[in-house]
Each structure stands twice: as C-alpha cells, then as structure tokens.
Design an enzyme around this catalytic site. Sequence first.
Site, PDB file in Angstrom:
ATOM      1  N   SER A 220       0.275  -1.170  -0.032  1.00  0.00           N
ATOM      2  CA  SER A 220      -0.056  -0.250  -0.189  1.00  0.00           C
ATOM      3  C   SER A 220       0.697   1.437  -0.049  1.00  0.00           C
ATOM      4  O   SER A 220       2.184   1.514   0.329  1.00  0.00           O
ATOM      5  CB  SER A 220      -0.909  -0.156   1.116  1.00  0.00           C
ATOM      6  OG  SER A 220      -0.140   0.122   1.933  1.00  0.00           O
TER       7      SER A 220
ATOM      8  N   LEU B 197       3.121   4.337  -0.569  1.00  0.00           N
ATOM      9  CA  LEU B 197       4.503   5.491  -1.081  1.00  0.00           C
ATOM     10  C   LEU B 197       4.953   3.939  -2.590  1.00  0.00           C
ATOM     11  O   LEU B 197       5.264   3.738  -2.949  1.00  0.00           O
ATOM     12  CB  LEU B 197       5.142   5.398  -0.441  1.00  0.00           C
ATOM     13  CG  LEU B 197       4.979   6.560   0.467  1.00  0.00           C
ATOM     14  CD1 LEU B 197       6.460   7.498   0.994  1.00  0.00           C
ATOM     15  CD2 LEU B 197       4.437   7.837  -0.095  1.00  0.00           C
TER      16      LEU B 197
ATOM     17  N   ASP C 112       6.488  -7.549   1.672  1.00  0.00           N
ATOM     18  CA  ASP C 112       4.973  -6.503   2.091  1.00  0.00           C
ATOM     19  C   ASP C 112       5.147  -7.583   3.419  1.00  0.00           C
ATOM     20  O   ASP C 112       5.370  -8.884   2.924  1.00  0.00           O
ATOM     21  CB  ASP C 112       4.126  -5.517   2.499  1.00  0.00           C
ATOM     22  CG  ASP C 112       3.574  -4.895   3.042  1.00  0.00           C
ATOM     23  OD1 ASP C 112       3.147  -4.860   3.406  1.00  0.00           O
ATOM     24  OD2 ASP C 112       3.710  -3.623   2.462  1.00  0.00           O
TER      25      ASP C 112
ATOM     26  N   CYS D  55      10.333   0.579   1.025  1.00  0.00           N
ATOM     27  CA  CYS D  55       9.249   2.035   1.831  1.00  0.00           C
ATOM     28  C   CYS D  55       8.686   1.715   3.112  1.00  0.00           C
ATOM     29  O   CYS D  55       8.055   1.908   3.973  1.00  0.00           O
ATOM     30  CB  CYS D  55       8.165   1.800   0.435  1.00  0.00           C
ATOM     31  SG  CYS D  55       8.668   2.944  -0.547  1.00  0.00           S
TER      32      CYS D  55
ATOM     33  N   SER E 182      12.236  10.743   6.669  1.00  0.00           N
ATOM     34  CA  SER E 182      10.832  11.372   6.372  1.00  0.00           C
ATOM     35  C   SER E 182      11.412  13.197   6.715  1.00  0.00           C
ATOM     36  O   SER E 182      12.578  12.942   7.381  1.00  0.00           O
ATOM     37  CB  SER E 182       9.999  10.732   7.979  1.00  0.00           C
ATOM     38  OG  SER E 182       8.745  12.153   8.216  1.00  0.00           O
TER      39      SER E 182
ATOM     40  N   TYR F 116      10.091   7.647  16.098  1.00  0.00           N
ATOM     41  CA  TYR F 116      10.048   8.148  14.684  1.00  0.00           C
ATOM     42  C   TYR F 116      11.112   8.624  14.652  1.00  0.00           C
ATOM     43  O   TYR F 116      11.975   8.697  13.338  1.00  0.00           O
ATOM     44  CB  TYR F 116       8.602   7.929  14.245  1.00  0.00           C
ATOM     45  CG  TYR F 116       8.441   8.418  13.246  1.00  0.00           C
ATOM     46  CD1 TYR F 116       8.452   7.175  12.652  1.00  0.00           C
ATOM     47  CD2 TYR F 116       8.421   9.471  12.478  1.00  0.00           C
ATOM     48  CE1 TYR F 116       8.254   7.755  11.355  1.00  0.00           C
ATOM     49  CE2 TYR F 116       8.033  10.540  11.369  1.00  0.00           C
ATOM     50  CZ  TYR F 116       8.418   8.526  10.166  1.00  0.00           C
ATOM     51  OH  TYR F 116       7.857   8.996   9.560  1.00  0.00           O
TER      52      TYR F 116
ATOM     53  N   LYS G  33      14.609   7.435  11.661  1.00  0.00           N
ATOM     54  CA  LYS G  33      14.446   8.766  10.395  1.00  0.00           C
ATOM     55  C   LYS G  33      15.449   9.164  10.428  1.00  0.00           C
ATOM     56  O   LYS G  33      16.098   9.823   8.884  1.00  0.00           O
ATOM     57  CB  LYS G  33      13.592   9.362   9.949  1.00  0.00           C
ATOM     58  CG  LYS G  33      11.643   8.647  10.025  1.00  0.00           C
ATOM     59  CD  LYS G  33      12.021   6.988   9.010  1.00  0.00           C
ATOM     60  CE  LYS G  33      10.665   6.725   8.395  1.00  0.00           C
ATOM     61  NZ  LYS G  33      10.539   5.737   7.743  1.00  0.00           N
TER      62      LYS G  33
ATOM     63  N   PHE H  97       1.809  12.738   3.990  1.00  0.00           N
ATOM     64  CA  PHE H  97       1.517  11.990   2.367  1.00  0.00           C
ATOM     65  C   PHE H  97      -0.778  11.724   2.768  1.00  0.00           C
ATOM     66  O   PHE H  97      -0.050  11.132   3.999  1.00  0.00           O
ATOM     67  CB  PHE H  97       2.449  11.564   1.931  1.00  0.00           C
ATOM     68  CG  PHE H  97       3.400  12.111   0.807  1.00  0.00           C
ATOM     69  CD1 PHE H  97       3.306  11.984  -0.370  1.00  0.00           C
ATOM     70  CD2 PHE H  97       4.412  13.218   1.387  1.00  0.00           C
ATOM     71  CE1 PHE H  97       4.910  12.409  -1.381  1.00  0.00           C
ATOM     72  CE2 PHE H  97       5.109  13.805   0.434  1.00  0.00           C
ATOM     73  CZ  PHE H  97       5.183  13.160  -0.504  1.00  0.00           C
TER      74      PHE H  97
ATOM     75  N   THR I 112      -1.326   8.213   2.949  1.00  0.00           N
ATOM     76  CA  THR I 112      -0.595   7.466   3.244  1.00  0.00           C
ATOM     77  C   THR I 112      -2.065   6.468   4.026  1.00  0.00           C
ATOM     78  O   THR I 112      -2.401   7.181   4.710  1.00  0.00           O
ATOM     79  CB  THR I 112       0.666   7.149   3.398  1.00  0.00           C
ATOM     80  OG1 THR I 112       0.368   7.371   4.585  1.00  0.00           O
ATOM     81  CG2 THR I 112       1.609   7.203   2.612  1.00  0.00           C
TER      82      THR I 112
END
Length: 255
Positions: free
Chosen positions: A15, A17, A36, A87, A150, A163, A167, A196, A198
């Site tokens: 799913s 990106l 995935d 991704c 990110s 997070y 990143k 984004f 997503t």
Amino acid sequence: MQVKDRTFLITGAASGLGAATAERLAKAGARVVLCDLNEEVTTLAERLGECARACRVDITSAEQMQQAFDMAVALSEEQGLAGVVHCAGVVSVAKLVDREGNPADLEGYARTIHINLVGTFNVMRLAAAAMAKNTPADSGERGVIINTASIAAFDGQVGQCAYSASKAGVVGMSLPAARELSRHAIRVMAIAPGVFETPMMSEIPDEAAQALAAAVPFPKRLGRAEEFAQLAEQIIINPMLNGEVIRLDGGIRMQ
C-alpha cells in the site's frame, strides 16, 4: 540507469508509497518484486501481471529478506538486480513522560528503531551484496538504493522521539553508504516525505489531517503517493543523484 526491462525490489509494497512506486515502475516496463508482511501485496502482484512477484517478508529478518533478494536476482535473469526502493516502516507516537507521570515504554522505542533503522540497514546490506555482482550497465553503474526517511528526521514533533530518531538514522546512513558503495558503482539516495495521503495518515483524525494539509505552503494539500513514486523513478534515471536526501514536502516545516 534504465527502468524498462530491469528488475527492482520494493518494500512496503502492499500500500501507500511502496505500492505506488511498484505500479509506476511496472508501467514503465520494469520487473518488480513486491515485499510486505500484508497479504494485499499478493493481490497487487497479481494485478500487475507477469512482471511482478510477491514476497511476504519481515524486513528485519536476514533470512526472509535474503529469500526476497534471491527471488529478485532470479527474476532479473542475467542483468541482475537494478535497484531497491525501501518504503517499509512504522510510525510511532509516545511522550517521554505521559500525563500520569509514567515514563515511555522502552520496548516500544526499541521496536520503532528496530523496524525503521535496523530494517533499513538489513535491506541496504543485502541489496548492496546482490548489486555488487552485477555487470556494469552502459552508464557504468551497477545499481541504486533508495531509502525512505521523513521530514521528522529534521522537524520532529512532540511525541516523535523514536520515529524521528529512526528516520534521522536513515538520513545519517545515506552519505557514508554512498561513499562506501561508490567503488561498486552503486548509488544510495533517500527521500524524506512530508505529510502524505497514506494508510498511516488515515490513522489520525480528519481535523488533524486537514490542519497538516493547510500548513503546506504549496501545493496546499497532502502529498500523493504517486508523487513519491515519480521522484523515485527520477532518482533511478538520473546518475548524478547520489549520497543525498531529498525533502518531498511542498515546503512545510513542522513546528
């Protein structure tokens, strides 16, 4: 680096990106291996047709990812794996101290680092080992690795210690990896998306999503997965893009 008739491995491909990137590269004539944990990756591979293969794997597993790369190399026939667009990852939010004065969960922090940072390193090392065996293309290069960072790596918000750190680690690996892999003619790049549209974004309230979209200078909306895919394709094609992190964010700077 050409896209047509070359083979690319994409993680997080079920799913968002990753799926958009897989669809764009397949439409351009590439062969794609879609990785995935989500079973929807199989559905996407079936829809893309003979050019696609699905592989349900955990990006932090050395054994499972090696199997995925073996599949990609086999699919590529004699040309070898041309590129990886990584991704897969998770978003986490946790304050160091909650409203009741309790400290953040250490296991939760470690899980985010393990998936987003250690997982990226795992994919990158196996990709490099596979690509180093390639015969150089007409351009002289053997492959390209595109990681997903990110804007949180630069503009982390409250509750994003895990997070943002994960990143920022992806950003920090880009240049030393590009320098090291230059002797193998392998490029390393990273894309740092802003806000984004997503599946991850769908987890936040609509009001918060609208506020984020309004904070983007231009275009005043959330980014679209196909715009990430477009940049990924441009990185593959342009041989001078190496060792850099590109912010794809419409000019937003988080407060």
